[in-house]
Motif scaffolding. Structure first.
Motif, PDB file in Angstrom:
ATOM      1  N   THR A  13       0.794  -1.226   0.000  1.00 24.29           N
ATOM      2  CA  THR A  13       0.000   0.000   0.000  1.00 24.29           C
ATOM      3  C   THR A  13       0.829   1.279   0.000  1.00 24.29           C
ATOM      4  O   THR A  13       0.274   2.366   0.082  1.00 24.29           O
ATOM      5  CB  THR A  13      -0.950   0.042   1.219  1.00 24.29           C
ATOM      6  OG1 THR A  13      -0.176  -0.012   2.421  1.00 24.29           O
ATOM      7  CG2 THR A  13      -1.950  -1.089   1.170  1.00 24.29           C
ATOM      8  N   THR A  33      -5.052   3.896  -0.819  1.00 21.64           N
ATOM      9  CA  THR A  33      -6.169   3.773   0.121  1.00 21.64           C
ATOM     10  C   THR A  33      -7.259   2.852  -0.399  1.00 21.64           C
ATOM     11  O   THR A  33      -8.070   2.348   0.372  1.00 21.64           O
ATOM     12  CB  THR A  33      -6.777   5.152   0.420  1.00 21.64           C
ATOM     13  OG1 THR A  33      -7.183   5.767  -0.811  1.00 21.64           O
ATOM     14  CG2 THR A  33      -5.770   6.039   1.127  1.00 21.64           C
ATOM     15  N   GLU A  34      -7.278   2.642  -1.712  1.00 22.66           N
ATOM     16  CA  GLU A  34      -8.240   1.723  -2.322  1.00 22.66           C
ATOM     17  C   GLU A  34      -7.661   1.221  -3.624  1.00 22.66           C
ATOM     18  O   GLU A  34      -7.111   1.992  -4.416  1.00 22.66           O
ATOM     19  CB  GLU A  34      -9.567   2.434  -2.588  1.00 22.66           C
ATOM     20  CG  GLU A  34     -10.628   1.544  -3.193  1.00 22.66           C
ATOM     21  CD  GLU A  34     -11.925   2.285  -3.486  1.00 22.66           C
ATOM     22  OE1 GLU A  34     -12.850   1.608  -3.941  1.00 22.66           O
ATOM     23  OE2 GLU A  34     -11.998   3.505  -3.292  1.00 22.66           O
ATOM     24  N   GLN A  35      -7.776  -0.089  -3.853  1.00 22.96           N
ATOM     25  CA  GLN A  35      -7.307  -0.663  -5.109  1.00 22.96           C
ATOM     26  C   GLN A  35      -8.179  -1.848  -5.479  1.00 22.96           C
ATOM     27  O   GLN A  35      -8.317  -2.780  -4.698  1.00 22.96           O
ATOM     28  CB  GLN A  35      -5.851  -1.112  -4.980  1.00 22.96           C
ATOM     29  CG  GLN A  35      -5.303  -1.780  -6.239  1.00 22.96           C
ATOM     30  CD  GLN A  35      -3.821  -2.032  -6.148  1.00 22.96           C
ATOM     31  OE1 GLN A  35      -3.042  -1.104  -6.053  1.00 22.96           O
ATOM     32  NE2 GLN A  35      -3.428  -3.296  -6.164  1.00 22.96           N
ATOM     33  N   VAL A  36      -8.765  -1.755  -6.657  1.00 26.90           N
ATOM     34  CA  VAL A  36      -9.495  -2.866  -7.254  1.00 26.90           C
ATOM     35  C   VAL A  36      -8.839  -3.063  -8.620  1.00 26.90           C
ATOM     36  O   VAL A  36      -8.990  -2.211  -9.502  1.00 26.90           O
ATOM     37  CB  VAL A  36     -11.006  -2.573  -7.397  1.00 26.90           C
ATOM     38  CG1 VAL A  36     -11.714  -3.751  -8.046  1.00 26.90           C
ATOM     39  CG2 VAL A  36     -11.622  -2.225  -6.050  1.00 26.90           C
ATOM     40  N   ARG A  40      -9.976   0.460 -10.312  1.00 29.42           N
ATOM     41  CA  ARG A  40      -9.860   1.691  -9.539  1.00 29.42           C
ATOM     42  C   ARG A  40      -8.634   1.641  -8.635  1.00 29.42           C
ATOM     43  O   ARG A  40      -8.321   0.612  -8.055  1.00 29.42           O
ATOM     44  CB  ARG A  40     -11.118   1.837  -8.694  1.00 29.42           C
ATOM     45  CG  ARG A  40     -11.182   2.999  -7.774  1.00 29.42           C
ATOM     46  CD  ARG A  40     -12.523   2.927  -7.001  1.00 29.42           C
ATOM     47  NE  ARG A  40     -12.630   3.970  -6.032  1.00 29.42           N
ATOM     48  CZ  ARG A  40     -13.176   5.157  -6.261  1.00 29.42           C
ATOM     49  NH1 ARG A  40     -13.664   5.440  -7.441  1.00 29.42           N
ATOM     50  NH2 ARG A  40     -13.232   6.061  -5.308  1.00 29.42           N
ATOM     51  N   VAL A  55      -7.646   9.634  -7.539  1.00 32.82           N
ATOM     52  CA  VAL A  55      -8.232   8.341  -7.854  1.00 32.82           C
ATOM     53  C   VAL A  55      -8.279   8.208  -9.371  1.00 32.82           C
ATOM     54  O   VAL A  55      -8.591   9.173 -10.076  1.00 32.82           O
ATOM     55  CB  VAL A  55      -9.637   8.164  -7.220  1.00 32.82           C
ATOM     56  CG1 VAL A  55     -10.619   9.206  -7.725  1.00 32.82           C
ATOM     57  CG2 VAL A  55     -10.170   6.768  -7.456  1.00 32.82           C
ATOM     58  N   GLU A 118      -6.448  -6.505  -3.834  1.00 31.52           N
ATOM     59  CA  GLU A 118      -7.421  -5.469  -3.465  1.00 31.52           C
ATOM     60  C   GLU A 118      -7.044  -4.831  -2.148  1.00 31.52           C
ATOM     61  O   GLU A 118      -6.546  -5.479  -1.245  1.00 31.52           O
ATOM     62  CB  GLU A 118      -8.843  -6.068  -3.383  1.00 31.52           C
ATOM     63  CG  GLU A 118      -9.402  -6.386  -4.741  1.00 31.52           C
ATOM     64  CD  GLU A 118     -10.886  -6.619  -4.734  1.00 31.52           C
ATOM     65  OE1 GLU A 118     -11.588  -6.133  -3.821  1.00 31.52           O
ATOM     66  OE2 GLU A 118     -11.362  -7.290  -5.659  1.00 31.52           O
ATOM     67  N   VAL A 119      -7.305  -3.535  -2.065  1.00 35.76           N
ATOM     68  CA  VAL A 119      -7.105  -2.777  -0.830  1.00 35.76           C
ATOM     69  C   VAL A 119      -8.453  -2.195  -0.448  1.00 35.76           C
ATOM     70  O   VAL A 119      -9.122  -1.614  -1.270  1.00 35.76           O
ATOM     71  CB  VAL A 119      -6.075  -1.630  -1.014  1.00 35.76           C
ATOM     72  CG1 VAL A 119      -6.001  -0.756   0.228  1.00 35.76           C
ATOM     73  CG2 VAL A 119      -4.716  -2.204  -1.356  1.00 35.76           C
TER      74      VAL A 119
END
Length: 119
Positions: A13, A33-36, A40, A55, A118-119
């Motif tokens: 991360t 902070t977010e990962q797909v 995204r 983002v 994923e995150v």
């Protein structure tokens, strides 16, 4: 890309980034902070003098074309970045970099980079 010089993934991360915006070189760390994967990725800078966050989303249109959308929060630091921002240089640089990145992703055809969980 012209503005983003490099992004090195330190761990799952954390990334280390090098940019050149408005003629000013910057180095900073960013936390994912977010990962797909393939959809995204969101991040925020950590430990730097200014907060940068963003983002990127990927929307396949057909088998090959992909719409890439970027939302970026960036506060210019110092006179060079402030002037570059006021004259629209930063917007043009980001737009050009995004177009070049989109082309790179579409032409590559396979994933690249490090960890893709994923995150």
């Amino acid at each position: 890309m012209d503005g983003v010089r490099r992004v090195e993934q330190v761990d799952e991360t954390l990334t280390h980034c090098g940019t050149k915006i408005g003629g000013v070189d910057r180095e900073f760390d960013a936390e994912i902070t977010e990962q797909v994967p393939a959809e995204r990725i969101a991040w925020v800078s950590v430990g730097g003098e200014t907060v940068r966050s963003g983002v990127v989303t990927f929307h396949p249109i057909d088998p090959t074309p992909t719409e890439v959308t970027l939302r970026l929060a960036f506060d210019p630091a110092g006179p060079a970045e402030t002037i570059a921002d006021k004259f629209g240089f930063i917007d043009r640089q980001v737009t050009g970099d995004l177009q070049r990145f989109k082309k790179f992703v579409e032409e590559r055809g396979t994933e690249s980079g490090a960890w893709r969980g994923e995150v």
